[in-house]
Write a protein that holds these residues in place. Structure first.
Motif, short mmCIF file in Angstrom:
data_model
loop_
_atom_site.label_atom_id
_atom_site.label_comp_id
_atom_site.label_asym_id
_atom_site.label_seq_id
_atom_site.Cartn_x
_atom_site.Cartn_y
_atom_site.Cartn_z
N ASN A 1 11.67 -0.60 -7.51
CA ASN A 1 10.82 -0.89 -6.36
C ASN A 1 10.65 0.34 -5.47
OD1 ASN A 1 10.75 -3.49 -7.33
ND2 ASN A 1 12.26 -4.28 -5.88
N THR A 2 11.70 1.12 -5.32
CA THR A 2 11.62 2.34 -4.51
C THR A 2 10.66 3.35 -5.12
OG1 THR A 2 13.92 2.01 -3.79
CG2 THR A 2 12.97 4.21 -3.47
N ILE A 3 10.73 3.49 -6.45
CA ILE A 3 9.81 4.41 -7.13
C ILE A 3 8.37 3.95 -6.96
CG2 ILE A 3 9.12 5.29 -9.40
CD1 ILE A 3 12.09 5.14 -10.21
N MET A 4 8.13 2.66 -7.09
CA MET A 4 6.78 2.13 -6.93
C MET A 4 6.24 2.38 -5.52
SD MET A 4 5.74 0.80 -9.82
CE MET A 4 6.54 2.23 -10.53
N ASP A 5 7.12 2.37 -4.53
CA ASP A 5 6.70 2.59 -3.14
C ASP A 5 6.20 4.00 -2.91
OD1 ASP A 5 7.21 0.01 -2.38
OD2 ASP A 5 9.22 0.42 -1.60
N TYR A 6 6.55 4.94 -3.77
CA TYR A 6 6.09 6.32 -3.60
C TYR A 6 4.62 6.49 -3.97
CZ TYR A 6 10.75 8.18 -2.65
OH TYR A 6 11.96 8.45 -2.08
N ILE A 7 4.08 5.56 -4.76
CA ILE A 7 2.66 5.63 -5.12
C ILE A 7 1.83 5.19 -3.92
CG2 ILE A 7 0.87 4.76 -6.70
CD1 ILE A 7 3.09 4.21 -8.73
N PRO A 8 0.85 5.99 -3.48
CA PRO A 8 0.06 5.65 -2.29
C PRO A 8 -0.59 4.28 -2.41
CG PRO A 8 -0.37 7.91 -2.95
CD PRO A 8 0.45 7.30 -4.03
N SER A 9 -0.62 3.55 -1.32
CA SER A 9 -1.16 2.19 -1.32
C SER A 9 -2.64 2.15 -1.69
CB SER A 9 -0.94 1.54 0.05
OG SER A 9 -1.51 2.32 1.08
N VAL A 10 -3.38 3.20 -1.32
CA VAL A 10 -4.81 3.25 -1.66
C VAL A 10 -4.99 3.28 -3.18
CG1 VAL A 10 -6.92 4.63 -1.48
CG2 VAL A 10 -5.45 4.37 0.51
N LEU A 11 -4.14 4.05 -3.85
CA LEU A 11 -4.22 4.13 -5.32
C LEU A 11 -3.89 2.79 -5.96
CD1 LEU A 11 -2.66 7.61 -6.16
CD2 LEU A 11 -5.07 6.98 -5.92
N TRP A 12 -2.94 2.06 -5.39
CA TRP A 12 -2.62 0.74 -5.91
C TRP A 12 -3.84 -0.18 -5.85
CZ3 TRP A 12 0.99 -0.87 -8.95
CH2 TRP A 12 2.26 -0.28 -8.95
N PHE A 13 -4.49 -0.21 -4.68
CA PHE A 13 -5.62 -1.13 -4.51
C PHE A 13 -6.78 -0.75 -5.43
CE2 PHE A 13 -9.61 -2.32 -2.43
CZ PHE A 13 -9.43 -3.69 -2.36
N ILE A 14 -7.18 0.52 -5.40
CA ILE A 14 -8.33 0.95 -6.20
C ILE A 14 -8.03 0.83 -7.68
CG2 ILE A 14 -9.81 2.91 -6.76
CD1 ILE A 14 -9.61 3.80 -3.87
N GLY A 15 -6.80 1.16 -8.08
CA GLY A 15 -6.43 1.05 -9.50
C GLY A 15 -6.49 -0.38 -10.01
N LYS A 16 -5.97 -1.32 -9.22
CA LYS A 16 -6.03 -2.73 -9.61
C LYS A 16 -7.48 -3.21 -9.70
CE LYS A 16 -1.74 -3.83 -7.15
NZ LYS A 16 -1.21 -4.55 -5.98
N ALA A 17 -8.30 -2.82 -8.71
CA ALA A 17 -9.71 -3.26 -8.70
C ALA A 17 -10.46 -2.72 -9.91
CB ALA A 17 -10.38 -2.81 -7.40
N ILE A 18 -10.21 -1.47 -10.27
CA ILE A 18 -10.88 -0.88 -11.43
C ILE A 18 -10.43 -1.57 -12.72
CG2 ILE A 18 -11.05 1.22 -12.83
CD1 ILE A 18 -11.03 2.81 -10.22
#
Length: 358
Positions: A291-308
């Motif tokens: 979970n800590t490693i996942m938190d290092y990924i920027p939140s914007v990339l999470w949202f846009i990546g999931k949407a794509i």
């Protein structure tokens, strides 16, 4: 995880240091509008290129590969071509409504675009009825399509507009019920509250079977809502030339074209928000290191990546399934999706009442 509210607060404090209150608010609104338009344009150009490449993959072709490296500038070249095309003036049409229609379509997608939670602290509008507002403004688009078909004074455009109206109004029920199912599970209509409720587990996991059913129905209804194949009856080329925007040219046609791709992103973004945690990273209870490693990924990339990723599934539908007939399309909604959705909503309520969710 980085909180973008620190950046927005700094900008607000900086503007407030030398501008009066009303001018600060005005400057912030202009700045937000410019950022939205920029994001709107960049995403539209990306999605045009993205669909062409996915389509080429399914058809064993290369896709755009001439303009720029790997064809990356092909969408830019097409946009420039669209901007310099002549706006053809037509006789025997309702000129005011004809000109108004594309702006209504763009307005609907822009308003819905503004509600999406882009990242941690990076959301333009967040109030306690955010989901209700999102559904309401997204419904404006059908008005633009109906006006475009009727004001063009053309039998093909009118048939396309009527088909689109019947299709969008019908499938909005399934979208609304799928959204309502997840709103019941979240216990709030606030977009920020829904994302925050998925901090530990995304709803697609914690919501059990009703969440999975709601997601599948939402994907089908969202594909129909955006007039994409196999639900592209309003623009059926073999029957209606180009459907409701047959008579449009230049930038007015470009507005319809852009709105179609941005609606694809909006449908995918709302699915990300409701089922996959929005900008929230993937967390697995008990796996603190992961979970800590996942938190290092920027939140914007999470949202846009999931949407794509969700957009890929919708594009996959278009290039896999044949176009439905109008009676098949309406039967799918009224005879199957709507009853299943109503039963699924009752099932979700039972799960909430008896507290058997994760």
């Amino acid at each position: 995880m980085f909180d973008f509210s620190a950046v927005t607060t700094w900008i607000h404090d900086f503007l407030s240091s030398f501008l009066p209150g009303w001018l600060t608010v005005t400057a912030e609104c202009v700045l937000i509008g410019v950022c939205l338009l920029l994001a709107y344009t960049v995403l539209a150009l990306f999605y045009i290129y993205y669909e062409r490449k996915v389509c080429a993959f399914f058809q064993c072709r290369i896709g755009p590969n001439r303009v720029g490296p790997l064809g990356l500038l092909q969408s830019v070249a097409d946009a420039i071509k669209m901007l310099i095309k002549e706006l053809i003036s037509l006789n025997h049409i309702d000129k005011f409504l004809f000109a108004l229609a594309p702006y209504l379509v763009i307005l609907a997608s822009m308003l819905a675009f503004a509600v999406l939670p882009w990242g941690n602290g990076l959301q333009i509008i967040d109030f306690n009825i955010g989901i209700f507002f999102l559904i309401a403004v997204s419904s404006i688009g059908v008005l633009g399509i109906l006006l475009a078909g009727w004001s063009s004074n053309n039998k093909f455009t009118l048939i396309g507009a009527l088909r689109s109206g019947a299709q969008m109004v019908s499938y909005e029920l399934s979208i609304g019920l799928s959204v309502l199912t997840m709103v019941c599970f979240a216990g709030t209509m606030s977009v920020g509250g829904i994302v925050e409720a998925q901090r530990d587990l995304w709803f697609i996991v914690s919501g059990h079977i009703p969440a999975i059913i709601a997601f599948i129905i939402y994907l089908i209804a969202g594909t129909a809502e955006t007039n994409r194949g196999p639900f592209d009856l309003p623009e059926a080329e073999s029957e209606l030339t180009a459907g409701y925007h047959t008579e449009y040219s230049g930038i007015h046609f470009g507005f319809f074209y852009l709105a179609e791709y941005l609606n694809l992103f909006i449908v995918s973004g709302v699915a990300t928000l409701l089922f996959f945690g929005g900008w929230m990273p993937l967390h697995i209870p008990g796996w603190e290191g992961f979970n800590t490693i996942m938190d290092y990924i920027p939140s914007v990339l999470w949202f846009i990546g999931k949407a794509i990723a969700i957009s890929f599934i919708i594009i996959w539908f278009k290039w896999t399934f044949p176009r439905l007939r109008i009676d098949q399309m309406l039967a799918l909604e009224w005879k199957y999706l709507l009853p299943i959705n109503l039963c699924n909503l009752v099932l979700m309520v039972l799960i909430i009442v008896y507290g058997i969710h994760l």
